[in-house]
Enzyme design. Sequence first.
Site, PDB file in Angstrom:
ATOM      1  N   HIS A 214      49.338  38.985  64.864  1.00 41.59           N
ATOM      2  CA  HIS A 214      48.132  38.288  64.437  1.00 41.59           C
ATOM      3  C   HIS A 214      48.015  38.268  62.914  1.00 41.59           C
ATOM      4  CE1 HIS A 214      43.546  37.799  64.483  1.00 41.59           C
ATOM      5  NE2 HIS A 214      43.996  36.786  65.183  1.00 41.59           N
ATOM      6  N   LYS A 216      48.255  37.394  58.933  1.00 47.60           N
ATOM      7  CA  LYS A 216      48.238  36.187  58.095  1.00 47.60           C
ATOM      8  C   LYS A 216      48.551  36.648  56.679  1.00 47.60           C
ATOM      9  CE  LYS A 216      45.139  34.937  61.486  1.00 47.60           C
ATOM     10  NZ  LYS A 216      44.536  35.830  62.465  1.00 47.60           N
ATOM     11  N   ASP A 221      57.858  35.132  45.646  1.00 46.23           N
ATOM     12  CA  ASP A 221      58.654  35.727  44.559  1.00 46.23           C
ATOM     13  C   ASP A 221      58.390  37.208  44.361  1.00 46.23           C
ATOM     14  OD1 ASP A 221      59.932  33.350  44.082  1.00 46.23           O
ATOM     15  OD2 ASP A 221      58.636  32.744  42.417  1.00 46.23           O
ATOM     16  N   HIS A 390      34.797  32.837  60.730  1.00 45.45           N
ATOM     17  CA  HIS A 390      36.060  33.455  61.144  1.00 45.45           C
ATOM     18  C   HIS A 390      36.466  34.568  60.180  1.00 45.45           C
ATOM     19  CE1 HIS A 390      40.515  33.391  62.126  1.00 45.45           C
ATOM     20  NE2 HIS A 390      39.979  33.392  63.335  1.00 45.45           N
ATOM     21  N   LYS A 392      36.870  38.092  58.247  1.00 45.55           N
ATOM     22  CA  LYS A 392      37.043  39.475  58.705  1.00 45.55           C
ATOM     23  C   LYS A 392      37.027  40.373  57.467  1.00 45.55           C
ATOM     24  CE  LYS A 392      40.400  36.958  61.340  1.00 45.55           C
ATOM     25  NZ  LYS A 392      39.832  36.730  62.635  1.00 45.55           N
ATOM     26  N   ASP A 397      29.345  50.818  50.321  1.00 45.36           N
ATOM     27  CA  ASP A 397      28.848  51.642  49.206  1.00 45.36           C
ATOM     28  C   ASP A 397      29.337  51.208  47.825  1.00 45.36           C
ATOM     29  OD1 ASP A 397      27.506  53.131  51.074  1.00 45.36           O
ATOM     30  OD2 ASP A 397      28.873  54.837  51.034  1.00 45.36           O
TER      31      ASP A 397
END
Length: 473
Positions: A214, A216, A221, A390, A392, A397
Amino acid sequence: MEGLYIIGVVLSWIIIALTVVHVVMDNRQPARTMAWVLVIFFVPLVGIVFYLFFGINHRKQRLISQRSLDQLTKRSMLSFVGQHDIQIPEKHKQLVDLFVNQNLSLPFKDNQVDIMTDGYAFIPKLLQDIANAHDHIHIDMYIIEDDPLGRLVTDALGHKAKEGVEVRIVYDDVGCWKVKHRFIERLRKSGIEIVPFLPVRFPSFTSKANYRNHRKLIVIDGRIGYIGGMNIALRYVKGTGRQPWRDTMLRLTGGVVYALQRTFLTDWYFVDRTLITDRRYYPALTTEQPNNCLAQIVTSGSTAYPEIMQGYVRTILAARRYLYIETPYFLPNDPVLFALKTAAVGGVDVRIICPLHSDARFTDWASRSYLRELHEAGAHIYLYHAGFLHSKLLVCDDSLSTCGSTNVDFRSFENNFETNVFIYDEDTALRLKKVFLDDQAQSVPLSEVPSRLEPKFLQGLWESFTRLFSPLL
């Protein structure tokens, strides 16, 4: 005939008994063990098939040999040793040590973090970085869609491959199930090395259909990295239907890119069995403005430990003032749910934003009872109504933040191969805090949605029923 029937019955019971023994010997949580045993016993055909696809725990298997992992880590290790004046905040030292001890997830300093909150910011910058690449481009992506945007990005990658730039892509076989084979072949013919992650073909790999890559992440380089929640697909720019798509992607430069590179090369070895350790993939980094923006790339899936889940639990329990979380799917397992409730009851300002309208209806129903449970414990729940959220991310703090591919759900914490960056830096935390507060301003409190807060009997029954399937969603 009667003899064959008796033999069939006996064989069936032997298969059921062996499957039950396998479940029991896995030593998972007693409640989950009993649930699988009951399903297999009372609905044997369906239960056994589901267990083969979704129930077998492969975390205990070492997917990559320790020797190979050590070789893949060597370059980033040498770079880690070469860092000077690295300062690990005392209040986060145990969290940093947790990640180092579990999977040698090393901290790196002197990082720059750019925050992108939609595809209009992400895709043009990515295309610019691709155009400027001169040595290699590495992409680890759950979904690469065969749509106008997917073709735009892959055409740019193919052009660079023809110029002599090495382009490697790992894509998830299940995430790209709808992608036609001819699209993948077109990329190969353009000079791109592209390999699927854990292809699901009956009967081989059938039991690993539940374990998906999952991640991404992108490395260009060895100097530029991307990590977050965005796949390469048109909906991340255009949205779906009438819903704009709200997501978060980080562009990273600095030492932490070494760790992103290590993550990709580990996955590449896993899918292609090619061990890449050349020094040129870890180029010397020049820092014009040295800083102590400390960051760790943390992965899960390739070891027996759920490292990212452990990091979430540790962060939640260590929060003193506030804890802000965005997630598209909220199906927390018991450790995370207990930690969140403990923090909220203890007076920590716990806020969670989820989409008002999800792209997965069944998952949306299953999450509602969890959100009410946290609301009753004193947490503040918000439902984002300006599109599909979508994103995440977690901020704590004014000193710690994390962003990546991990949802707050069973699948991300316990099954999927995920990647998050944990950043120990006040400036980054404050910028991501502002992102959260901007999203909160476009959200409605759960307390103002009576149908979600106090559902009618049949709705509540349905929500409770769908919650039973949380580990599979």
